[in-house]
Scaffold this active site. Sequence first.
Site, mmCIF file in Angstrom:
data_model
loop_
_atom_site.group_PDB
_atom_site.id
_atom_site.type_symbol
_atom_site.label_atom_id
_atom_site.label_comp_id
_atom_site.label_asym_id
_atom_site.label_seq_id
_atom_site.Cartn_x
_atom_site.Cartn_y
_atom_site.Cartn_z
ATOM 1 C CD GLU A 114 -2.445 -1.215 2.774
ATOM 2 O OE1 GLU A 114 -2.455 -0.221 3.517
ATOM 3 O OE2 GLU A 114 -2.884 -2.312 3.116
ATOM 4 C CE LYS A 116 5.316 4.894 6.869
ATOM 5 N NZ LYS A 116 5.247 6.292 7.273
ATOM 6 C CG ASP A 118 4.280 12.486 4.880
ATOM 7 O OD1 ASP A 118 4.219 12.146 6.078
ATOM 8 O OD2 ASP A 118 5.124 13.267 4.437
ATOM 9 C CE1 TYR A 226 -3.210 2.505 8.750
ATOM 10 C CE2 TYR A 226 -3.212 4.253 7.121
ATOM 11 C CZ TYR A 226 -2.899 3.796 8.391
ATOM 12 O OH TYR A 226 -2.314 4.633 9.273
ATOM 13 C CE LYS A 312 9.319 6.255 6.758
ATOM 14 N NZ LYS A 312 9.881 7.278 7.551
ATOM 15 C CB CYS A 406 12.522 48.555 9.528
ATOM 16 S SG CYS A 406 12.220 48.195 7.778
ATOM 17 C CB CYS A 409 12.392 52.537 6.550
ATOM 18 S SG CYS A 409 11.349 51.819 7.824
ATOM 19 C CB CYS A 424 8.762 47.694 9.472
ATOM 20 S SG CYS A 424 8.900 49.405 8.948
ATOM 21 C CB CYS A 429 8.625 50.845 5.407
ATOM 22 S SG CYS A 429 9.918 49.644 5.051
HETATM 23 S S1 IVH Z 1 -0.334 0.275 8.595
HETATM 24 C C1 IVH Z 1 1.349 -1.169 12.938
HETATM 25 N N1 IVH Z 1 -0.707 1.376 6.293
HETATM 26 O O1 IVH Z 1 2.663 5.027 8.763
HETATM 27 C C2 IVH Z 1 1.214 0.030 12.111
HETATM 28 N N2 IVH Z 1 0.292 2.694 7.995
HETATM 29 O O2 IVH Z 1 4.955 4.147 11.051
HETATM 30 C C3 IVH Z 1 0.283 -0.269 10.996
HETATM 31 N N3 IVH Z 1 0.773 4.999 7.340
HETATM 32 O O3 IVH Z 1 1.567 5.499 12.010
HETATM 33 C C4 IVH Z 1 0.167 0.893 10.120
HETATM 34 N N4 IVH Z 1 -0.002 4.835 5.291
HETATM 35 O O4 IVH Z 1 0.365 6.748 10.210
HETATM 36 C C5 IVH Z 1 -0.235 1.563 7.530
HETATM 37 N N5 IVH Z 1 -1.145 2.232 4.192
HETATM 38 C C6 IVH Z 1 -0.688 2.403 5.426
HETATM 39 C C7 IVH Z 1 -0.160 3.630 5.867
HETATM 40 C C8 IVH Z 1 0.333 3.733 7.171
HETATM 41 C C9 IVH Z 1 0.548 5.639 6.190
HETATM 42 C C10 IVH Z 1 1.410 5.598 8.519
HETATM 43 C C11 IVH Z 1 0.651 5.449 9.794
HETATM 44 C C12 IVH Z 1 1.602 4.838 10.782
HETATM 45 C C13 IVH Z 1 2.913 5.023 10.132
HETATM 46 C C14 IVH Z 1 3.791 3.829 10.449
#
Ligand code: IVH
Length: 668
Positions: A114, A116, A118, A226, A312, A406, A409, A424, A429
Amino acid sequence: MPKREADRAARLREQIEVHNRRYHVEDAPIISDAEFDALMAELQTLEAEYPSLVTPDSPTQRVGGEPLAAFPRAEHSVAMLSLDNARGEDDLAEWVARVRRGLDDPDALAFVTELKIDGLSLSLTYEDGVFVRGATRGDGRVGEDVTANLKTIAEIPLRLAGSQPQPRLTVRGEVYMTRSGFQRLNAERESSDEPLFANPRNAGAGSVRQLDPKVTARRPLHFFAYTVLGAEGIATQSEALEQLADWGFPINTEWRRHTTLDQLTAYCEGWHEKRDDLDYEIDGVVIKVDSLEQQADLGSTTKHPRWAVAFKFPAAEALSVVKKIMITVGRTGKLTPTAVLEPVQIGGTVVQMAGLHNADEVARKDVRIGDTVVVARGGDVIPQIVRVVPEKRPRGTKPFRWPTKCPTCGTKVVRLEGEVAHRCPNASCPSQLRERILHWGGRGAMDVDGLGVMLAQQLVNEGLVHDLADLYELDRETLASLDRMADVSASNLIAALKRSKTRGFRHALFGLGIRFVGGSVADVLARAFDSIDDLMGADRDSLEAIDGIGPVVAESVTSFFDRPENRRVVERLVDHGVDFTRSQEPELAGPLAGVTVVLTGSLDGFSRSEAKAAIEARGGRVTSSVSGKTSYLVAGSEPGTKLARARELGVEVLDESAFRALLGEDAG
Ligand code: IVH
């Protein structure tokens, strides 16, 4: 309370949730906005008459209640662990080998990958199918109860759809802000002089953790589910995702099932390259063992599950050295520090400057000239200094001394109560004046072609412009005598200034640069008043009585017009013929008038916003979801679910060259 009303309210709640889901989650509305509003209005009326009809899952509860003093604690019945990281293919191969060793029957192993996301992770509790509590992760054991805020996020179901689930379920997922939503929000904040968010993640997290749910309600927040805990009859993560979708949660549809390491690596590498195409930020890929039974066999350490890992992406960070710290003075006098860096490549672009926000931030990070710093680039905002590397600090550096005067000026700077920014206070200015001129000539304001930084600076330096009205007293000869200005550019500028006079009330009002009056506030005001005269005569109370105007804006507007010098400038602008009166909305004109277009996938020759601008410039409209009223779906590469929807509805689908033809450009 009469049974008939109670039944009707229940039926309305159900219908509204169905349509809400079709619109926000499935992207496939089947009723018009007006019909939806009518259902909502009927429910609100019923509930107002019989308050006992208000249930916690009523869609009317999404609007946001009273602000809280603080968030209550929310204990997680199952800890929210974090994920172990795999950095690169070797790490990933090692993790897969470890998983295999941990299983009795490693041949039956499959994985789900999946994206990840942010964002900020959330835990949502449903009792008898009704959303009762939502919490942030916090330290993993105890988070913050943000239920009221989460109810304002349309994508989070208040009641689960479909088959009746277990009495108690926990759903976990990620709340996030799209890049486009983030940019709109920041643009809005910039024009109303509010501090900018550094990236979509901070903006999303900050929006969820607002004490006033009404603020959260206005933020463009989204959700991907998820994980589900406590659901019966689910044997794999793939099934869990499908079940979550059936219950009405948005899930990220880019998930895939794999059986080999090669497939995993290909997915991760693929998304590393494609991550920028998405309208939301991802910081990696999550790889999970598909079978829940195998997950249980593998178990968890105190920190991470052994059955999942985060691949990552290499961070877009680099080291550089601070050459100097520059202070710029903005349109409203705000002093902003920026670090000037040794040029460094970060994720494909050369970075030479990094934002430092304000004096507190410089002090907190203790950034000094000569320091080696970690610089990160995220989203579209200017890169940020993450931290100083103390081991590399040269001898003899001193903490940065914030200026007391400032830099432009020399006026003594002030820090207003409750504000982080230093300002300021001198309205004449030269830096402020230059920025005000640029703002007036800018895109959302008067759109004066050719009025750039260099010219604005010269106009101020040469004493030709002391206020905005002076711009309209410039003549061609004077302009032509300036550096880098020829006769032609001087004539062009005069013509552009002339054209700007008819831009209209909303643009002119925005152009004045009144604090907190961004584009949308200016729009509200320009609709509420016949002319600037009426607006200048309005007091705080009558301003606050306008829908969409709060006390902060009311105060800012009245104090702006309380200053005689501001009134004089406006009067002179009016004398020069600048239109400050209410106009009827112009009819959409152009070859695409009346045409509604939806965009999906990525185009080679246009970014999303360029495609949108091209359509709007021709009088067309761009909407986000395909419906019976959509004229065309423009599908680039990797179109989403909208394509299937368009085919279902018989909406004409255009590829990029057909789209160019529609715009009247040559294909190819
Ligand atoms: S599963 C046991 N699936 O990533 C943790 N996490 O460090 C299970 N995150 O705190 C998490 N997308 O905030 C999972 N598809 C995804 C995710 C996801 C983002 C984040 C989540 C978690 C951090 C893991």
